[in-house]
Motif scaffolding. Structure first.
Motif, short mmCIF file in Angstrom:
data_model
loop_
_atom_site.label_atom_id
_atom_site.label_comp_id
_atom_site.label_asym_id
_atom_site.label_seq_id
_atom_site.Cartn_x
_atom_site.Cartn_y
_atom_site.Cartn_z
N SER A 58 0.82 -1.21 0.00
CA SER A 58 0.00 0.00 0.00
C SER A 58 0.86 1.27 0.00
N THR A 59 0.46 2.21 -0.82
CA THR A 59 1.09 3.54 -0.79
C THR A 59 0.15 4.57 -0.17
N GLU A 60 -0.99 4.11 0.33
CA GLU A 60 -2.01 5.02 0.84
C GLU A 60 -1.86 5.19 2.35
N ASP B 288 4.56 8.85 0.88
CA ASP B 288 3.84 9.85 1.66
C ASP B 288 4.16 9.78 3.15
#
Length: 228
Positions: free
Chosen positions: A41-43, A149
């Motif tokens: 996941s990059t969220e 992020d």
């Protein structure tokens, strides 16, 4: 006491597998963290990771010790900032907290929204000198990318009382004397206001949870036993 364990970049809760049983032999409860933004996941953001750690703090029945390793020393300190009244001590293994307004982790370039383990070349020498071939292979097998992020987030502290939380710098590939010199010279700006700062030595490379798990567990249990 609950001891919350946060491994460094590219490592999740599995990094503490050899440490946990030794910690619990001392009568403490070990809480190894796997965080949002680790893996596919990059969220996720740094704030999401702070929320995950503070949730673990909130689930404890009493005061806790938060342990950060390497790049996540900043995360451990941010969690203490958010839960000043519950965190009895912070232990930082092989790292230091970033200052207010700094980037959380800007040492390696992201690709396609993630920062991946860069291989061993940047860590040859004292960092990885005590890791044998099998240990390196195991670490690589469980390494996970970290969301850009998260790494690009800006560090913000919210409660000046966090400066009074007892902090121990656990020194693996460098000595306590070297760490004291870096702090005294102003190389670690966030620690200039630390009111209760001590140092502990462990004879290891940068990843003692793999090369010296019992020694690290004994050290952490001793620190927790002396927490306020």
């Amino acid at each position: 006491m609950d001891i919350i364990l946060i491994a460094g970049m590219w490592l999740d809760g599995r990094a503490w597998a050899e440490v946990v049983p030794f910690v619990e032999e001392h009568g403490h409860r070990a809480v190894p963290m796997t965080l949002p933004g680790q893996g596919a996941s990059t969220e996720a953001t740094l704030e999401d990771q702070i929320t995950a750690v503070t949730a673990a703090i909130d689930e404890a029945h009493g005061p806790v010790m938060v342990v950060g390793h390497s790049g996540t020393c900043t995360l451990a300190w941010l969690a203490a900032d958010r839960r000043v009244d519950k965190v009895a001590k912070v232990a930082m293994i092989g790292g230091f907290p970033e200052a207010e307004g700094a980037q959380y982790f800007g040492y390696f370039e992201p690709k396609e929204g993630q920062v991946t383990f860069p291989g061993w070349e940047p860590f040859e020498g004292d960092d990885a000198g005590d890791l044998d071939v099998d240990m390196r292979a195991h670490m690589e097998s469980i390494s996970v990318p970290v969301a850009e992020d998260v790494t690009s987030s800006t560090v913000h502290y919210t409660d000046p009382r966090h400066n009074a939380v007892p902090m121990v710098l656990v020194c693996p590939e460098y000595t306590p004397e070297q760490a004291q010199e870096w702090v005294a010279s102003g190389d670690v700006p966030e620690l200039q206001n630390a009111a209760d700062l001590t140092y502990a030595d462990i004879d290891s490379g940068h990843w003692p949870m793999f090369s010296k798990p019992k020694e690290l567990a004994d050290l952490l249990a001793g620190l927790a036993g002396g927490a306020r």
